[in-house]
Design an enzyme around this catalytic site. Structure first.
Site, PDB file in Angstrom:
ATOM      1  N   CYS A 158       0.834  -1.201   0.000  1.00 27.64           N
ATOM      2  CA  CYS A 158       0.000   0.000   0.000  1.00 27.64           C
ATOM      3  C   CYS A 158       0.870   1.253   0.000  1.00 27.64           C
ATOM      4  O   CYS A 158       1.463   1.612   1.022  1.00 27.64           O
ATOM      5  CB  CYS A 158      -0.910  -0.014   1.233  1.00 27.64           C
ATOM      6  N   CYS A 170      -0.365   4.121   2.269  1.00 28.14           N
ATOM      7  CA  CYS A 170      -0.154   3.874   3.696  1.00 28.14           C
ATOM      8  C   CYS A 170       1.313   4.095   4.077  1.00 28.14           C
ATOM      9  O   CYS A 170       1.603   4.659   5.127  1.00 28.14           O
ATOM     10  CB  CYS A 170      -0.503   2.438   4.075  1.00 28.14           C
ATOM     11  N   ASP A 171       2.227   3.641   3.225  1.00 32.69           N
ATOM     12  CA  ASP A 171       3.617   3.532   3.663  1.00 32.69           C
ATOM     13  C   ASP A 171       4.621   4.392   2.882  1.00 32.69           C
ATOM     14  O   ASP A 171       5.786   4.478   3.281  1.00 32.69           O
ATOM     15  CB  ASP A 171       4.072   2.060   3.556  1.00 32.69           C
TER      16      ASP A 171
END
Ligand code: NAP
Length: 305
Positions: free
Chosen positions: A132, A135-136
């Site tokens: 993701c 997300c990261d």
């Protein structure tokens, strides 16, 4: 109280089903699942959902869908369905230890990113291996990033990751890409992106976090090690159908089998989105399937009396 309709999943399919079912006065109960919004909520720019000429962020789209569904009486339960019993009607579902019954069910549990299955991958999840970018990505500022895959996801997420990484290499096992022409053009025009073809990752290495990977040339078989901070894997998805194994007919890959009205092998249980669709997998097609499933439910309940 037995619900008229339970919807499992809160991506574009589940939320569109909720909107249509709400407008049909079915007051659907939507089990949000592990992450509200599904896959589209983990992407950034959505440029191909009709009606938004300037594009919008994935989470904005799902938040708007939720608001619209709730306006017509859909009720969201922030819970994950743990078991189902489709052997008799009303159907039974348990979520967070509570039991629910429903006259009909729409399964819209979507799909999960597929892992590469190479040494080091599992070990370094959350420490350099990610599925993701939204997300990261932030954790890899000014670092070397590798994106694996040759489809739309790999290209879209690689483009996003150029905001952070000093260089983003897209590693693809063949010499031509599956990704759409526009995304490919964006990537080729981006000076931070490098396309590496005929190459696979053989192993991921590190100590406390990822520091390098072994790459293998799929034509010559030659291997080489290269330094990298983040490895993002976008090589497709598997349907989230484990919960329904043994209760619904599925194909060999776990996609739930449906008829033209999206009815599963159990009358009254419908499926919508990437849980059954192995071809299109777009936010807009999933939304369309959610609409169809809700219309199917409406008709089923009317016929069932
Ligand atoms: P995908 O289209 O199935 O592409 C997966 C890619 O990963 C392929 O290039 C495949 O290589 C490669 N791959 C598969 N297994 C691999 C392995 N074990 N090792 C190395 N590479 C491997 O998946 P996706 O990109 O996630 O897209 C899924 C669907 O969502 C598609 O229908 C796509 O159009 C849609 N989508 C659309 C957008 C958008 O419209 N902006 C964005 C994201 C996703 P091969 O090519 O050799 O098979």
């Amino acid at each position: 109280m037995t619900e008229k309709l339970a919807i499992i999943g809160s991506g574009p399919a589940g939320l569109t089903a909720a909107l249509y079912a709400g407008r049909a006065m079915l007051s659907p109960l939507v089990f949000v699942g592990p992450a509200f919004g599904g896959q589209i909520a983990t992407t950034t720019e959505v440029e191909n959902f009709p009606g938004f000429p300037a594009g919008l962020q994935g989470p904005e789209l799902t938040a708007a869908m939720r608001e619209q569904a709730e306006r017509f009486g859909a009720r969201m339960v922030e819970a994950v369905v743990e078991s189902v019993d489709f052997s008799k009607r009303p159907f039974t579902l348990t979520a967070d230890g509570q039991t629910y019954t429903a006259e009909s069910v729409i399964i819209a549990t979507g799909a999960t990113p597929r892992p590469l299955g190479v040494p080091g991958e599992q070990e370094f999840i959350g420490r350099g291996v990610s599925y993701c970018a939204t997300c990261d990505g932030f954790f890899f500022r000014d670092q070397e990033i590798i994106v694996v895959g040759g489809g739309d996801s790999a290209f879209q997420e690689a483009l996003f990751l150029t905001k952070f990484g000093k260089r983003v290499r897209i590693i693809h096992r063949r010499d031509s890409f599956r990704a759409g022409a526009t995304l490919q053009r964006y990537a080729r025009e981006n000076p931070r992106i490098e396309l590496v073809t005929n190459t696979v990752i053989e192993a991921i290495h590190g100590s406390s976090k990822v520091d390098s990977v072994t790459l293998k040339d799929t034509v010559t078989g030659a291997t080489r090690r290269t330094d990298v901070g983040g490895v993002f894997v976008f090589i497709g998805h598997d349907p989230n159908s484990e919960l329904f194994q043994g209760q619904l007919a599925m194909d060999d890959h776990g996609y739930v089998t449906v008829d033209g009205r999206l009815t599963t092998s159990v009358p009254g249980v419908f499926a919508a989105g990437e849980i059954h669709d192995r071809i299109f997998k777009q936010a807009i097609t999933s939304a369309g399937f959610g609409c169809q499933a809700a219309l199917g439910v409406e008709r089923f309940l009317a016929d069932a009396g």
